[in-house]
Design an enzyme around this catalytic site. Sequence first.
Site, mmCIF file in Angstrom:
data_model
loop_
_atom_site.group_PDB
_atom_site.id
_atom_site.type_symbol
_atom_site.label_atom_id
_atom_site.label_comp_id
_atom_site.label_asym_id
_atom_site.label_seq_id
_atom_site.Cartn_x
_atom_site.Cartn_y
_atom_site.Cartn_z
ATOM 1 N N CYS A 1 3.503 -1.723 2.595
ATOM 2 C CA CYS A 1 2.928 -1.894 3.931
ATOM 3 C C CYS A 1 1.520 -1.302 4.001
ATOM 4 O O CYS A 1 1.328 -0.099 3.807
ATOM 5 C CB CYS A 1 3.842 -1.219 4.954
ATOM 6 S SG CYS A 1 3.150 -1.074 6.602
ATOM 7 N N CYS B 1 0.985 1.423 6.691
ATOM 8 C CA CYS B 1 1.678 2.652 6.270
ATOM 9 C C CYS B 1 0.782 3.468 5.336
ATOM 10 O O CYS B 1 0.711 4.696 5.441
ATOM 11 C CB CYS B 1 2.991 2.324 5.562
ATOM 12 S SG CYS B 1 4.181 1.421 6.569
#
Length: 181
Positions: free
Chosen positions: A100, A103
């Site tokens: 991600c 993230c």
Amino acid sequence: MPLSLRLAPYPTALASTNGGFGPVMKKQCRISYSGVATTRIGFCSLDYGKRVDSSVVRCSLETVNVSVGQVTEVDKDTFWPIVKAAGEKIVVLDMYTQWCGPCKVIAPKYKALSEKYEDVVFLKLDCNPENRPLVKELGLRVVPTFKIFKDNKVVKEVTGAKYDNLVEAIETARSTGGSSG
């Protein structure tokens, strides 16, 4: 200074891990249970639409070191024992995936928050197939998701890589003793 915790076994639901996570996408991703990925603005999504049977497993860890001023990686076996051992302390959980983009962007900022708030326990959970039982138990739909716990209960939640919202949620939880509102 490390805080050493002695953990008793804690049951955690174990679900099948068929299905999977998709490839790295630009910025944000939506990943269905089948692993098909489409882009989506604001966050990465995980969709667990299928029902699975569950069984019980027990924590095999005897000791976990949690240090003030750092982020501690947890998994399905170590998460609840650490949250319970934290007692009245605020616990912030970063639920992320390795693929991600958002993230990865917020990870260094999250680490800096752990150094700033030494009265708060900062944890990280990789939402991989091995941790799927806990991910489902916590009701994750998007990554990153930050859940703030007090007395073993979620009192605040921030979805997406929204640093200012995360700081505000931590400040609110600290100033109100963690009550939700």
